[in-house]
Enzyme design. Structure first.
Site, PDB file in Angstrom:
ATOM      1  N   ASN A   1       0.822  -1.211   0.000  1.00 26.75           N
ATOM      2  CA  ASN A   1       0.000   0.000   0.000  1.00 26.75           C
ATOM      3  C   ASN A   1       0.854   1.260   0.000  1.00 26.75           C
ATOM      4  O   ASN A   1       0.597   2.214  -0.750  1.00 26.75           O
ATOM      5  CB  ASN A   1      -0.911   0.009   1.230  1.00 26.75           C
ATOM      6  CG  ASN A   1      -2.070  -0.956   1.103  1.00 26.75           C
ATOM      7  OD1 ASN A   1      -2.310  -1.528   0.049  1.00 26.75           O
ATOM      8  ND2 ASN A   1      -2.792  -1.151   2.192  1.00 26.75           N
TER       9      ASN A   1
ATOM     10  N   ARG B   1     -11.292  -3.794 -13.935  1.00 30.65           N
ATOM     11  CA  ARG B   1     -10.231  -4.736 -13.563  1.00 30.65           C
ATOM     12  C   ARG B   1     -10.817  -6.130 -13.633  1.00 30.65           C
ATOM     13  O   ARG B   1     -11.804  -6.426 -12.961  1.00 30.65           O
ATOM     14  CB  ARG B   1      -9.695  -4.463 -12.156  1.00 30.65           C
ATOM     15  CG  ARG B   1      -9.146  -3.059 -11.933  1.00 30.65           C
ATOM     16  CD  ARG B   1      -8.473  -2.957 -10.559  1.00 30.65           C
ATOM     17  NE  ARG B   1      -8.258  -1.577 -10.170  1.00 30.65           N
ATOM     18  CZ  ARG B   1      -7.218  -0.847 -10.537  1.00 30.65           C
ATOM     19  NH1 ARG B   1      -6.306  -1.371 -11.339  1.00 30.65           N
ATOM     20  NH2 ARG B   1      -7.076   0.406 -10.116  1.00 30.65           N
TER      21      ARG B   1
ATOM     22  N   ARG C   1      -5.469   2.023 -13.154  1.00 30.43           N
ATOM     23  CA  ARG C   1      -4.062   2.122 -12.754  1.00 30.43           C
ATOM     24  C   ARG C   1      -3.449   0.761 -12.417  1.00 30.43           C
ATOM     25  O   ARG C   1      -4.007  -0.018 -11.651  1.00 30.43           O
ATOM     26  CB  ARG C   1      -3.917   3.074 -11.568  1.00 30.43           C
ATOM     27  CG  ARG C   1      -2.466   3.289 -11.133  1.00 30.43           C
ATOM     28  CD  ARG C   1      -2.382   4.300 -10.012  1.00 30.43           C
ATOM     29  NE  ARG C   1      -2.757   5.625 -10.439  1.00 30.43           N
ATOM     30  CZ  ARG C   1      -3.672   6.375  -9.843  1.00 30.43           C
ATOM     31  NH1 ARG C   1      -4.322   5.925  -8.790  1.00 30.43           N
ATOM     32  NH2 ARG C   1      -3.960   7.585 -10.284  1.00 30.43           N
TER      33      ARG C   1
ATOM     34  N   HIS D   1     -15.869   3.640 -14.652  1.00 29.26           N
ATOM     35  CA  HIS D   1     -15.658   2.914 -13.410  1.00 29.26           C
ATOM     36  C   HIS D   1     -16.906   2.129 -13.001  1.00 29.26           C
ATOM     37  O   HIS D   1     -16.867   1.342 -12.051  1.00 29.26           O
ATOM     38  CB  HIS D   1     -15.279   3.921 -12.306  1.00 29.26           C
ATOM     39  CG  HIS D   1     -14.748   3.313 -11.057  1.00 29.26           C
ATOM     40  ND1 HIS D   1     -15.442   3.323  -9.872  1.00 29.26           N
ATOM     41  CD2 HIS D   1     -13.589   2.669 -10.786  1.00 29.26           C
ATOM     42  CE1 HIS D   1     -14.735   2.734  -8.921  1.00 29.26           C
ATOM     43  NE2 HIS D   1     -13.604   2.321  -9.457  1.00 29.26           N
TER      44      HIS D   1
ATOM     45  N   TYR E   1     -12.612  -9.132  -1.101  1.00 26.28           N
ATOM     46  CA  TYR E   1     -13.303  -7.847  -1.001  1.00 26.28           C
ATOM     47  C   TYR E   1     -14.776  -8.096  -0.715  1.00 26.28           C
ATOM     48  O   TYR E   1     -15.404  -8.942  -1.353  1.00 26.28           O
ATOM     49  CB  TYR E   1     -13.203  -7.065  -2.313  1.00 26.28           C
ATOM     50  CG  TYR E   1     -11.876  -6.446  -2.634  1.00 26.28           C
ATOM     51  CD1 TYR E   1     -10.674  -6.954  -2.117  1.00 26.28           C
ATOM     52  CD2 TYR E   1     -11.784  -5.345  -3.481  1.00 26.28           C
ATOM     53  CE1 TYR E   1      -9.452  -6.390  -2.429  1.00 26.28           C
ATOM     54  CE2 TYR E   1     -10.561  -4.775  -3.804  1.00 26.28           C
ATOM     55  CZ  TYR E   1      -9.403  -5.300  -3.283  1.00 26.28           C
ATOM     56  OH  TYR E   1      -8.190  -4.740  -3.595  1.00 26.28           O
TER      57      TYR E   1
ATOM     58  N   ARG F   1     -13.934   3.191   5.035  1.00 25.78           N
ATOM     59  CA  ARG F   1     -12.791   2.320   5.298  1.00 25.78           C
ATOM     60  C   ARG F   1     -11.456   3.052   5.208  1.00 25.78           C
ATOM     61  O   ARG F   1     -10.578   2.877   6.039  1.00 25.78           O
ATOM     62  CB  ARG F   1     -12.773   1.153   4.299  1.00 25.78           C
ATOM     63  CG  ARG F   1     -11.692   0.125   4.581  1.00 25.78           C
ATOM     64  CD  ARG F   1     -11.397  -0.726   3.366  1.00 25.78           C
ATOM     65  NE  ARG F   1     -10.586  -0.018   2.386  1.00 25.78           N
ATOM     66  CZ  ARG F   1     -10.845   0.033   1.089  1.00 25.78           C
ATOM     67  NH1 ARG F   1     -11.921  -0.554   0.613  1.00 25.78           N
ATOM     68  NH2 ARG F   1     -10.049   0.689   0.267  1.00 25.78           N
TER      69      ARG F   1
ATOM     70  N   HIS G   1     -15.534  -3.086   0.839  1.00 23.97           N
ATOM     71  CA  HIS G   1     -15.418  -2.404  -0.451  1.00 23.97           C
ATOM     72  C   HIS G   1     -16.754  -1.927  -1.019  1.00 23.97           C
ATOM     73  O   HIS G   1     -16.781  -1.109  -1.929  1.00 23.97           O
ATOM     74  CB  HIS G   1     -14.731  -3.340  -1.455  1.00 23.97           C
ATOM     75  CG  HIS G   1     -14.265  -2.680  -2.702  1.00 23.97           C
ATOM     76  ND1 HIS G   1     -14.918  -2.806  -3.918  1.00 23.97           N
ATOM     77  CD2 HIS G   1     -13.202  -1.876  -2.934  1.00 23.97           C
ATOM     78  CE1 HIS G   1     -14.278  -2.121  -4.844  1.00 23.97           C
ATOM     79  NE2 HIS G   1     -13.234  -1.540  -4.276  1.00 23.97           N
TER      80      HIS G   1
END
Length: 726
Positions: free
Chosen positions: A67, A390, A420, A450, A483, A579, A607
């Site tokens: 991270n 993704r 990304r 997205h 997630y 979160r 998530h």
């Protein structure tokens, strides 16, 4: 509800500013970068959590390293770029880029120190449990020493390339996240001083396991340093230093890019040679060697980190693969929704009967894959449309879309190139999809797509029916196992028409002005949220019950935060589960007295994005307006991305999302951290009836997915606002 309300104790901003003055000053927001680092500090704290198995604690340490690496490569690199360009635009909390870099660097160094201390403690405990990580100077028995030497000769030496550092040899390129060793040597033939560099190629393992019943590991850099005599015969070894670099890894998209695919292929290559933004030095680094690195790497606004411990904490993930199940979380197998099994696995029949929501990872992501697989095989399906942000490296979703195209169906895939660190993988998927006959669309140049949406059009009788899937997370089979996200399936005609408008917007720039139930950013999602917040304010002013519950990954948009402040001042009770980054400052009289913020960090990564508005009755209630969304509370999600927010109108799904998912998040005590008005987070202390939302969902099936078994089988324990009373 009193247990869930924010503290009424006055607490100033932390910089001497009176709470009543904050309403018009930047100090009413927390710094985004520091808030993100505070989140990673909470992740790091789990590495010290005695309630977790030992290897899982090591995994949290590894995650914290990964991270922070990404944070430095993207966020801090972006700040450094602003400084170089002399951009003095201040952040929402009033800091210039230079000031933000200074406070960020200070916090990163503090976290790195905590990481090193955590690793030192874990290393001892791992050794006690039979997992030893040896260093360069540790001596082993003859058999293991022989194996290490032979492994180095056979598997490492052919891959590495020592390079002299002198005027005849140009300084080599060091890849992003690359590790190297600088050796100080004396050539015995003429007593000349020589400096040699060995860069560690990425295909080599970060840690090597020495064969044997007792687990013994060594880092690749320590293995190389143990074998200096093999590597440099005819030289005297004087010393060495290990280093690691991080480079600017962000990709800026130029609005006038003529060919987006070609642009990204070129941009990925440029990213690999981005500016060095962090130099990590391990051990007693030779001053001359350090100066050489500083000069040759062109350090500018870069962070230099020196440590006596290890570098590259993300590499510890390799050791987590050690086969010691007793040192890991008990394996968990996701359930498959009983509603679908009752229809002999026919997902379309189950959706036709009633809307269904699936909560990952407690319920299997296979249901999402099966939705598309069945669509590919079904002769009555005529068209499939799918967004892909993704999808992972081994994607069954991609395979299903290819199979559908090969069956002659009309298949459209919106592949987002601006995801990304997944840009390269997405380019690969796009080319494979195109070869199979899928119509691939790359969306907008300046907006990311997205939204997580699937659309299947099926011929039924004399007409067509549209089946839709909406997700709060990505179509990624691996992350779906860790997630927590929601997958919502519906055959609601209004939803189908709106999804058609959404795809027309992405593929043909046809603005969806006539959306019936969906809110779509950047067109209408922000205004829908504003209207719902304003309605709660009006109810509070009128003396009616007024409340807002929300679950997000991040909350940074100043306009949205200010609207929540206004709602708090009007008397609206606001409970937020955020979160990660939260720039809202809770619990301050005159600003946010009625706002409480918590963060949940546990076995699974929270998530899902949910909004709930009381709508004139005490929460939770059947009249509440409940939405799921792909968007966080960030300006980029609301203004610069294509996102969707969907109202939950089905009664059973409404109950599950509000009375199960949302309420369990608010009630959790075992994995929760409360955000204080000064920006610090405190782990929730002991309560009379502790509650763990992950354990609750691992042991209790959902309402929506149970079907007829809900009437005849074991009842799902009902949650109430009295903490732990289930």
């Amino acid at each position: 509800m009193d247990m869930l309300q924010a503290s009424e104790e006055p607490n100033p901003s932390g910089d001497g500013t009176e709470a009543s003055e904050l309403g018009s000053q930047p100090q009413r927001y927390f710094n985004r970068e520091l808030s993100w680092l505070a989140f990673n500090e909470r992740v790091l704290a789990e590495a010290c959590n005695p309630d977790y198995p030992l290897i899982e604690r090591l995994r949290f340490l590894s995650i914290s390293g990964s991270n922070i690496d990404e944070f430095l490569m993207v966020r801090v690199a972006g700040l450094a770029a602003q400084v170089r360009r002399q951009i003095e635009e201040v952040s929402i909390d009033g800091l210039t880029p230079s000031q933000a870099i200074a406070v960020t660097h200070e916090k990163v160094l503090e976290l790195e120190d905590i990481q090193q201390k955590t690793w030192a403690a874990l290393k001892v405990q791992l050794a006690e449990a039979g997992i030893t990580v040896i260093g360069e100077e540790d001596r082993l028995d003859r058999e293991r020493e022989r194996w290490l030497r032979q492994y180095f000769i056979d598997d490492v030496m052919p891959v590495i390339t020592p390079q002299a550092i002198d005027p005849a040899h140009p300084f080599p390129f060091v890849a992003n996240q690359g590790i190297g060793v600088l050796f100080s040597l004396t050539r015995l033939a003429d007593q000349a001083s020589v400096m040699e560099m060995v860069l560690i190629p990425s295909p080599l393992p970060r840690f090597v396991r020495i064969p044997g019943a007792e687990a013994m590991w060594i880092s690749i850099e320590d293995l190389i340093c143990r074998n200096t005599a093999e590597l440099f015969p005819g030289f005297r070894f004087n010393g060495h230093g290990v280093f690691r670099i991080l480079r600017d890894s962000d990709i800026e998209v130029e609005e006038d890019a003529e060919d987006l695919v070609r642009y990204f292929r070129t941009a990925i290559q440029r990213r690999r040679r981005g500016r060095v933004i962090v130099l990590q030095l391990q051990g007693r680094f030779d001053p001359a060697a350090e100066e050489l690195l500083r000069t040759q790497l062109g350090l500018d606004k870069s962070l230099i980190m020196k440590t006596a411990g290890i570098i590259g904490f993300s590499g510890l993930a390799t050791i987590c693969d050690e086969d010691r199940p007793e040192l890991k979380f008990e394996p968990y197998s996701p359930r498959y929704p009983e509603r679908i099994l009752e229809h002999d696995g026919d997902i379309f029949a189950a959706i036709r009967e009633k809307d269904i929501v699936v909560q990952h990872p407690y319920e299997s992501f296979e249901v999402v894959i099966d939705f598309l697989r069945q669509a590919a095989r079904d002769p009555d399906v005529v068209a499939i449309k799918q967004t892909l942000y993704r999808a992972g490296k081994q994607s069954a979703i991609i395979s299903a879309l290819i199979a559908a195209a090969e069956q002659g169906k009309s298949v459209t895939a919106v592949v987002e190139l601006k995801a990304r660190f997944d840009e390269e993988q997405n380019l690969l998927w796009a080319s494979q999809l195109e070869r199979a006959g899928v119509q691939v669309i790359y969306g907008f140049v300046d907006w990311k797509t997205h939204a997580k949406v699937s659309m299947v059009v099926r011929r039924e009788g004399e007409s067509y029916r549209t089946y839709c899937h909406f997700g709060t997370g990505n179509y990624h089979p691996f992350t779906a196992r860790i997630y927590t996200d929601l997958s919502y399936f519906t055959a609601d005609p209004a939803a189908g028409r709106d999804v058609g408008r959404l795809f027309n917007f992405i593929t043909g720039y046809v603005e969806p002005t006539g959306a019936e139930i969906l809110s779509i950013s950047p067109i209408s999602l922000r205004s829908t949220l504003n209207e719902c917040i304003d309605a709660e304010i009006a109810n509070a002013v009128a003396g009616k019950p007024a409340a807002i519950w929300a679950k997000l990954n991040s909350l940074t948009d100043p306009d949205l935060i200010d609207r929540l402040y206004a709602a708090s001042n009007a008397g609206v009770d606001i409970e937020l589960v955020v979160r990660g980054i939260c720039c809202l400052r809770p619990g301050i009289p005159g600003l946010s007295a009625n706002i409480a913020v918590k963060s949940i960090i546990g076995r699974f990564l929270e998530h899902a994005r949910i909004w709930a508005f009381a709508n004139g009755a005490h929460m939770p209630n059947r009249r509440a307006k409940v939405f799921i969304t792909s968007a966080d509370g960030m300006s980029r999600n609301l203004d610069r991305r294509v996102e969707v927010m969907l109202p939950i109108r089905n009664k059973t799904v409404h109950d599950q999302v509000l009375d199960q998912v949302m309420l369990a998040n608010l009630l959790d005590s075992e994995q929760s951290w409360d955000l204080a008005p000064d920006g610090s987070y405190d782990r929730v202390g002991e309560v009379e009836n502790p509650f763990n939302l992950h354990r609750y969902f691992m042991t209790n099936p959902s309402l929506s997915g149970r079907g007829a078994s809900l009437d005849s089988g074991r009842k799902v324990p009902k949650l109430s606002l009295r903490r732990g009373n289930i």
